[in-house]
Design an enzyme around this catalytic site. Structure first.
Site, PDB file in Angstrom:
ATOM      1  N   ASP A  84     -30.213 -29.335  17.441  1.00  0.00           N
ATOM      2  CA  ASP A  84     -29.349 -29.189  16.272  1.00  0.00           C
ATOM      3  C   ASP A  84     -28.342 -28.055  16.526  1.00  0.00           C
ATOM      4  O   ASP A  84     -28.738 -26.945  16.877  1.00  0.00           O
ATOM      5  CB  ASP A  84     -30.245 -28.866  15.056  1.00  0.00           C
ATOM      6  CG  ASP A  84     -29.499 -28.937  13.749  1.00  0.00           C
ATOM      7  OD1 ASP A  84     -28.504 -29.674  13.659  1.00  0.00           O
ATOM      8  OD2 ASP A  84     -29.929 -28.244  12.796  1.00  0.00           O
ATOM      9  N   HIS A  85     -27.079 -28.342  16.348  1.00  0.00           N
ATOM     10  CA  HIS A  85     -26.006 -27.343  16.556  1.00  0.00           C
ATOM     11  C   HIS A  85     -26.132 -26.635  17.904  1.00  0.00           C
ATOM     12  O   HIS A  85     -26.114 -25.404  17.987  1.00  0.00           O
ATOM     13  CB  HIS A  85     -25.980 -26.308  15.417  1.00  0.00           C
ATOM     14  CG  HIS A  85     -25.532 -26.909  14.139  1.00  0.00           C
ATOM     15  ND1 HIS A  85     -24.216 -27.234  13.874  1.00  0.00           N
ATOM     16  CD2 HIS A  85     -26.241 -27.307  13.065  1.00  0.00           C
ATOM     17  CE1 HIS A  85     -24.134 -27.795  12.689  1.00  0.00           C
ATOM     18  NE2 HIS A  85     -25.349 -27.862  12.178  1.00  0.00           N
ATOM     19  N   ASP A 105     -22.337 -28.689  19.361  1.00  0.00           N
ATOM     20  CA  ASP A 105     -21.448 -28.270  18.283  1.00  0.00           C
ATOM     21  C   ASP A 105     -20.305 -27.443  18.870  1.00  0.00           C
ATOM     22  O   ASP A 105     -20.422 -26.237  19.047  1.00  0.00           O
ATOM     23  CB  ASP A 105     -22.246 -27.469  17.244  1.00  0.00           C
ATOM     24  CG  ASP A 105     -21.369 -26.972  16.110  1.00  0.00           C
ATOM     25  OD1 ASP A 105     -20.152 -27.219  16.142  1.00  0.00           O
ATOM     26  OD2 ASP A 105     -21.911 -26.331  15.178  1.00  0.00           O
ATOM     27  N   GLY A 178     -27.718 -24.726   3.652  1.00  0.00           N
ATOM     28  CA  GLY A 178     -28.348 -23.874   2.637  1.00  0.00           C
ATOM     29  C   GLY A 178     -27.996 -24.364   1.240  1.00  0.00           C
ATOM     30  O   GLY A 178     -27.546 -25.503   1.052  1.00  0.00           O
TER      31      GLY A 178
HETATM   32  P1  13P Z   1     -29.682 -27.769   5.016  1.00  0.00           P
HETATM   33  O1  13P Z   1     -30.396 -26.556   5.526  1.00  0.00           O
HETATM   34  O2  13P Z   1     -28.640 -27.423   4.025  1.00  0.00           O
HETATM   35  O3  13P Z   1     -30.623 -28.798   4.531  1.00  0.00           O
HETATM   36  O4  13P Z   1     -28.881 -28.369   6.258  1.00  0.00           O
HETATM   37  C1  13P Z   1     -29.590 -28.785   7.395  1.00  0.00           C
HETATM   38  C2  13P Z   1     -28.681 -29.145   8.499  1.00  0.00           C
HETATM   39  O5  13P Z   1     -27.569 -29.556   8.310  1.00  0.00           O
HETATM   40  C3  13P Z   1     -29.192 -29.006   9.868  1.00  0.00           C
HETATM   41  O6  13P Z   1     -28.206 -29.186  10.814  1.00  0.00           O
END
Ligand code: 13P
Length: 287
Positions: A84-85, A105, A178
């Site tokens: 993720d990212h 990302d 968030g």
């Molecule tokens: P939230 O923490 O807002 O649920 O977002 C999660 C997210 O986009 C992980 O990449």
């Protein structure tokens, strides 16, 4: 069954539902999400941020844990593990560690540099049959130290990135990691429609899944979103359930101090959160 995210996302796009990506932090989270996916016959993506990867003792440990659980818990629904990212270096490390899916990302770079780096990673990943997520227009807020401005993506830039052969595209449309502020304007559906028109069949990814009202989620899915990321909501549910257990003094009774008992309410809270999201996203019984 451990798979790249390609097929499950193409099916979701065609079937007008979204696969949930739920971020993992430890064994309990991973087990809770895998069991919930199996119980609901839903495909699922386990998200791993670079910080979480480090916390779990490295990407190879993560893959070992997930592979072991899929086998020992008899998880037959499609499961992908997705960085993720990811940074450029992080994406390369995950390819090496055997991740079936990565996100690069590059939204913090000028678009030409984002394109150049994405292209290189796509070539490496494609050769191994891995799926790749790219990002245009930063997602707002902060996640695990990755801070984004909340830029709205430029559909023309999305078109350029989509043409590189990525599997899925994350585009900023006013979504934030968030909690959303009181004065949040909501998702920018005009931009989403333009991105969809510019990128054709590309499965789109909606980050910041925590706190987006259900009607907006459903509209986003109808406009091409095939993957929705959720992290904060699981964190809040886990923390609240654990805190409640301790505040009620249950950890002081009997064998409440047993770590397995202490973490059990949080584990159940994650299962309930994930189930609710899978129902909203429409991925139940789509394995
Ligand atoms: P939230 O923490 O807002 O649920 O977002 C999660 C997210 O986009 C992980 O990449």
């Amino acid at each position: 069954m451990l798979v790249s995210a390609k097929e499950m996302l193409e099916k979701a796009r065609d079937g007008k539902y979204a696969v949930g990506q739920f971020n993992i932090n430890n064994l309990e989270w991973t087990k809770a999400i895998l069991l919930t996916a199996q119980e609901n016959n839903s495909p699922v993506i386990l998200g791993v941020s670079e910080g979480a990867g480090k916390y779990m003792a490295g990407y190879k440990t993560v893959m070992g844990m997930v592979r072991g659980m899929i086998e020992c818990l008899n998880i037959t629904v499609p499961v992908s593990v997705h960085l993720d990212h990811g940074s450029y270096e992080g994406a390369k490390a995950c390819i090496e560690a055997g991740f079936p899916s990565i996100m690069f990302d590059g939204s913090k770079y000028p678009i030409d540099e984002n394109i150049e780096k994405t292209k290189e990673l796509v070539a490496q990943a494609n050769a191994l049959g891995l799926s790749v997520e790219a990002e245009v227009g930063a997602i707002g807020g902060e996640e695990d130290g990755v801070i984004g401005n909340g830029d709205i993506a430029d559909p023309e830039e999305c078109k350029r990135i989509a043409a590189l052969g990525v599997t899925m595209l994350a585009a900023g449309i006013g979504n934030i990691h968030g909690k959303y502020p009181e004065n949040w304007k909501g998702l920018d559906f005009d931009t989403l429609e333009k991105i969809k028109a510019a990128t054709g069949n590309m499965p789109l990814v909606l980050h910041g899944g925590t706190g987006i009202p259900t009607d907006m989620i459903k509209k986003a899915i109808s406009l091409g979103v095939a993957k929705i990321n959720v992290n904060t909501e699981c964190q809040l549910a886990f923390a609240a359930a654990t805190r409640k257990y301790i505040e009620e003094g249950k950890d002081l009774q009997g064998k409440g101090f047993d770590p397995r008992k202490l973490l059990a309410p949080g584990f159940e809270a994650i299962k309930a959160t994930v189930k609710e999201k899978m129902e909203i996203f429409g991925s139940v019984n789509k394995a």
